[in-house]
Motif scaffolding. Structure first.
Motif, PDB file in Angstrom:
ATOM      1  N   ASN A   1       0.771  -1.165   0.031  1.00  0.00           N
ATOM      2  CA  ASN A   1      -0.517   0.627   0.092  1.00  0.00           C
ATOM      3  C   ASN A   1       0.981   0.851   0.223  1.00  0.00           C
ATOM      4  O   ASN A   1       1.221   1.916   0.992  1.00  0.00           O
TER       5      ASN A   1
ATOM      6  N   SER B   1     -15.749  -1.032   5.570  1.00  0.00           N
ATOM      7  CA  SER B   1     -15.801  -2.102   4.665  1.00  0.00           C
ATOM      8  C   SER B   1     -16.441  -2.714   5.091  1.00  0.00           C
ATOM      9  O   SER B   1     -18.013  -2.771   4.754  1.00  0.00           O
ATOM     10  N   ASP B   2     -16.392  -4.161   3.878  1.00  0.00           N
ATOM     11  CA  ASP B   2     -17.607  -5.454   4.438  1.00  0.00           C
ATOM     12  C   ASP B   2     -17.611  -6.127   5.272  1.00  0.00           C
ATOM     13  O   ASP B   2     -18.486  -6.914   5.199  1.00  0.00           O
TER      14      ASP B   2
ATOM     15  N   LYS C   1     -11.499   5.866   0.052  1.00  0.00           N
ATOM     16  CA  LYS C   1     -11.196   4.729  -0.296  1.00  0.00           C
ATOM     17  C   LYS C   1     -11.355   3.565  -0.234  1.00  0.00           C
ATOM     18  O   LYS C   1     -11.079   2.505  -1.113  1.00  0.00           O
ATOM     19  N   TRP C   2     -11.944   3.046   0.804  1.00  0.00           N
ATOM     20  CA  TRP C   2     -11.654   1.538   1.620  1.00  0.00           C
ATOM     21  C   TRP C   2     -13.062   1.650   1.537  1.00  0.00           C
ATOM     22  O   TRP C   2     -13.813   0.523   2.254  1.00  0.00           O
TER      23      TRP C   2
ATOM     24  N   ALA D   1     -14.809  -2.418   0.712  1.00  0.00           N
ATOM     25  CA  ALA D   1     -13.780  -2.525   0.591  1.00  0.00           C
ATOM     26  C   ALA D   1     -13.874  -4.350   0.576  1.00  0.00           C
ATOM     27  O   ALA D   1     -14.351  -4.759   2.073  1.00  0.00           O
ATOM     28  N   ASP D   2     -12.799  -5.069  -0.169  1.00  0.00           N
ATOM     29  CA  ASP D   2     -13.403  -6.062   0.410  1.00  0.00           C
ATOM     30  C   ASP D   2     -12.020  -6.717   0.798  1.00  0.00           C
ATOM     31  O   ASP D   2     -11.209  -6.375   0.700  1.00  0.00           O
ATOM     32  N   SER D   3     -12.025  -7.478   2.306  1.00  0.00           N
ATOM     33  CA  SER D   3     -11.080  -7.066   3.689  1.00  0.00           C
ATOM     34  C   SER D   3     -10.160  -8.270   2.245  1.00  0.00           C
ATOM     35  O   SER D   3      -9.106  -8.541   3.649  1.00  0.00           O
TER      36      SER D   3
ATOM     37  N   VAL E   1      -7.924  -7.664   0.567  1.00  0.00           N
ATOM     38  CA  VAL E   1      -7.407  -6.391  -0.215  1.00  0.00           C
ATOM     39  C   VAL E   1      -6.204  -6.615   1.190  1.00  0.00           C
ATOM     40  O   VAL E   1      -4.858  -6.473   1.122  1.00  0.00           O
TER      41      VAL E   1
END
Length: 388
Positions: free
Chosen positions: A71, A263-264, A295-296, A299-301, A303
């Motif tokens: 990252n 996130s998710d 941005k998150w 988000a799919d964890s 990542v």
């Protein structure tokens, strides 16, 4: 809060390596590019908010390979000389809100967390700080024929290392003033502008790869045995109305509610991610993926979990085992354990036997007992080279 940007200088061509081919920062060391080692350490350090790399414009594909999965901020092109590259990098770091900058040579792969800690701590009271080691050998000055002309007193002499740390505006203004001059390092730039730089203890392992012989010696460090590190993680997410299930270890488990989160909300993977980060001393998931960053959102964890695994790999280590316990009254975990185990192993690049997933209840006690949410706790065992 202070924003710390690590500026990695990797735009050089490595002429002293000899043999042509790849610049030294992209040569393989321990099976990974030299540059990846320092990128992984800096990206995983709890005090570092952003890692920004200055590269040669022709090296973008090599950089992308070396930085894969980490990252990092987008790299910026360097200049004709190192000093030009640093100045350009500093101007780019301004866009990241830098208060403090750590300027590091991309060809120093073995920087450790202790060195970074000491440099950052010194900047509380000083404009600049560099890691250094006292000179132990007797120093001689010689002429062109090789004849000794002087024995140089070594008292007060130090070998400078990186990362060299500075309060951002002080070093940016100093570099602007030094444009066109040739100075040996960034501390010299600040000194020329009238700033004060202090010394903090460096590390013998924090060597710079300059020649082919340096690379060969550095490779031997990876012959050392790996040492085990253990980390733990814990996370909680509340139930929210709506949805058709909860995400646990990358598997959608049917349920009448969903888990609330930025996130998710995969509470199990969040706990495992924190356990891995803990094992390598890399703070926690919130440090790497702030919930305040849009941005998150959603988000799919996977990542987050993959990022933690790549930080381990970038430091020359490997994950030996992870174990997670999902704590809830409902939904039942048992029917989905095999799928959760397989999916976690896939993301981490492990065999399924190195992953364990289990479920338990709190016997109807507490918020999980009242079916208000789900908790998860995890442990991770990581093997790292003893040099870190």
């Amino acid at each position: 809060m202070t924003t710390v940007v690590a500026l990695v200088v990797a735009a050089g061509r490595g002429a002293r390596m000899g043999g042509g081919g790849l610049p030294k920062q992209y040569r393989l060391l321990g099976g990974r590019p030299v540059l990846r080692h320092s990128l992984g350490t800096l990206a995983g350090h709890p005090s570092v908010d952003h890692v920004l790399t200055v590269i040669h414009p022709d090296d973008r594909p090599l950089y992308e390979e070396a930085a894969a999965g980490l990252n990092l901020a987008d790299p910026v092109p360097g200049g004709a000389e190192r000093q030009d590259s640093v100045r350009l990098g500093l101007e780019a770091a301004a866009g990241l809100g830098a208060d403090v900058v750590l300027i590091h040579d991309g060809a120093r792969p073995f920087v450790d967390a202790g060195v970074i800690d000491r440099v950052v701590a010194a900047l509380i009271d000083h404009d600049g700080a560099i890691p250094a080691l006292p000179v132990a050998d007797t120093l001689k000055r010689g002429d062109a024929s090789g004849r000794i002309t002087e024995t140089v007193p070594r008292d007060g002499l130090w070998r400078a290392q990186t990362p060299q740390g500075f309060r951002f505006e002080a070093i940016r203004q100093a570099h602007r003033a030094a444009e066109g001059k040739v100075l040996t390092d960034d501390a010299a730039v600040l000194e020329a502008a009238g700033g004060t730089v202090v010394l903090v203890p460096g590390a013998e392992a924090n060597v710079k790869i300059t020649t082919g012989e340096d690379l060969t010696r550095a490779e031997r460090l990876f012959d050392r045995p790996l040492e085990p590190r253990t980390g733990t993680g814990f996370d909680v997410h509340a139930f929210a109305a709506g949805g058709d299930g909860v995400q646990l270890c990358g598997v959608l488990v049917p349920y009448s509610a969903r888990l609330a989160g930025h996130s998710d909300a995969d509470v199990a993977w969040h706990a495992i991610t924190d356990a891995i980060l803990g094992a390598i001393g890399a703070a926690d998931i919130g440090r790497h993926f702030p919930p305040t960053d849009e941005k998150w959102k959603g988000a799919d964890s996977a990542v987050f979990l993959a990022h933690a695994a790549r930080l381990v790999e970038a430091r020359g280590g490997r994950i030996a085992h992870v174990d997670v316990t999902v704590i809830c009254e409902r939904p039942k975990i048992g029917p989905f354990r095999s799928a959760m185990r397989a999916r976690t192993a896939e993301v981490l690049g492990l065999s399924a036997e190195r992953v364990n997933v289990k479920g338990t209840t709190t016997e109807k006690l507490g918020f999980t007992g009242r079916r208000e949410g789900i908790a998860a706790q995890a442990a991770a065992t990581v093997l790292l080279p003893a040099l870190f």
